[in-house]
Design an enzyme around this catalytic site. Structure first.
Site, PDB file in Angstrom:
ATOM      1  N   LYS A  53       0.838  -1.201   0.000  1.00 39.04           N
ATOM      2  CA  LYS A  53       0.000   0.000   0.000  1.00 39.04           C
ATOM      3  C   LYS A  53       0.876   1.255   0.000  1.00 39.04           C
ATOM      4  O   LYS A  53       0.594   2.222  -0.716  1.00 39.04           O
ATOM      5  CB  LYS A  53      -0.948  -0.024   1.212  1.00 39.04           C
ATOM      6  N   GLN A  97      -4.856  -1.787   9.304  1.00 37.72           N
ATOM      7  CA  GLN A  97      -4.637  -3.101   8.696  1.00 37.72           C
ATOM      8  C   GLN A  97      -5.227  -4.188   9.591  1.00 37.72           C
ATOM      9  O   GLN A  97      -4.894  -4.290  10.770  1.00 37.72           O
ATOM     10  CB  GLN A  97      -3.137  -3.332   8.465  1.00 37.72           C
ATOM     11  N   ASP A 120     -11.295   2.376   3.275  1.00 34.59           N
ATOM     12  CA  ASP A 120     -11.601   0.954   3.065  1.00 34.59           C
ATOM     13  C   ASP A 120     -13.087   0.752   2.777  1.00 34.59           C
ATOM     14  O   ASP A 120     -13.499  -0.304   2.312  1.00 34.59           O
ATOM     15  CB  ASP A 120     -11.234   0.149   4.322  1.00 34.59           C
TER      16      ASP A 120
END
Ligand code: NAP
Length: 281
Positions: A53, A97, A120
């Site tokens: 990422k 995460q 997200d």
């Protein structure tokens, strides 16, 4: 004859376009776009995801802020960090995460991310907005699948779509996106009766199950579009999807490979969401 949907190529093209948009935003506003990535613990798979990422951020000109916390970090400390990122003007997107270590209350931590920075697309507010077909940040993997349909000119309106898997991060938002695009959607899961029959009626099949080569040729209608979200290891340890690609492909009009299909689109859509979040702010 089937057509392969090349996720790697599409992701590359999209990242080039996102980079142009990010550069344009920076020129117009004089501001950077920032993505905060929070990793708690040393899970090796999570470390790889976070690295990828950060690399993608570099590629498109987004500034990444990585926070690496010890596996034993207390709930209060993680909450404090998220609260500070929530009000930090440099930060347009916050990504925690997952999975978090077991002693942490993930739900409580994720709820502290304002929906406008929830790149997200996992928050109740973003999922609710998606259900209501209102502007929101959409979960990256299913949104990447929608981009694949778009790039190939695959029309969805009036089509019968079967989504297999009902997770909050893939299956459910996928079903909602397809519904919003006027497909008629059947959302299947492990308790679905007659899965084969349902798949055989589908013009579009999206598999998000997590079981190697679970979707076999006898389940697919001639000419169907088959999207394979799964990422599994086969009996030889080789990366494979939920679809028995070699046998299914000949029946399809379009099919995605694994690797090189949906996978590369996910991080690309994260970059897209971060840009969108900055633009909307
Ligand atoms: P998940 O949370 O484990 O959900 C799996 C879903 O599959 C569940 O809804 C489950 O039903 C259903 N299922 C399991 N066995 C089934 C069966 N025999 N028949 C029908 N449905 C069945 O998984 P996920 O997070 O959605 O991920 C799914 C797959 O996509 C995994 O392989 C994952 O690695 C992959 N993935 C890939 C990306 C990417 O970027 N390419 C991103 C995310 C996930 P129940 O709800 O009834 O248990």
């Amino acid at each position: 004859m089937y057509k392969l949907i090349d996720g790697k190529k599409l992701a590359r093209e999209m990242r080039t376009k996102i980079k142009q948009d990010v550069d344009g935003y920076k020129q117009q506003t004089g501001k950077e776009i920032g993505l905060a990535v929070v990793l708690v613990g040393e899970d090796p798979a999570s470390q790889v995801y976070v690295r990828n990422k950060i690399k993608a951020c570099e590629e498109v000109g987004i500034r990444s802020y990585a926070y690496y916390l010890d596996a034993g970090t207390a709930q209060a400390r993680v909450e404090e960090l998220i609260k500070s990122l929530a009000v930090d003007n440099k930060i347009n997107g916050i990504l925690v995460q997952l999975p978090l270590p077991g002693h942490l209350d993930s739900k409580k931590i994720l709820e502290l991310i304002p929906y406008a920075k929830d790149v997200d697309g996992f928050s109740a507010e973003n999922i609710g907005r998606l259900c209501m077909n209102e502007p929101c940040l959409v979960a990256c993997t299913p949104n990447g699948v929608m981009k694949m349909f778009e790039s190939e000119g695959i029309s969805l309106s009036g089509k019968n779509a079967v989504v297999i898997g009902r997770s909050n991060i893939v299956g459910k938002p996928m079903a909602m996106l397809l519904t919003n695009a006027n497909a008629t959607v059947t959302l299947c899961h492990s308790k679905t009766a007659d899965l084969k029959e349902k798949c055989l009626s589908a013009d579009i099949v999206v598999a998000a199950i997590g079981k190697a080569k679970f979707i076999t040729a006898d389940m697919i209608k001639q000419g169907a579009v088959v999207i394979d979200v799964g990422m599994n290891r086969d009996e030889n340890g080789k990366l494979c999807g939920d679809v028995d690609f070699e046998n299914v492909k000949e029946k399809c009009s379009y099919i995605t490979p694994v690797p090189g299909g949906v996978g590369p689109m996910t991080i690309t859509m994260l970059m897209y969401n971060t840009y969108l979040s900055a633009k909307r702010s």
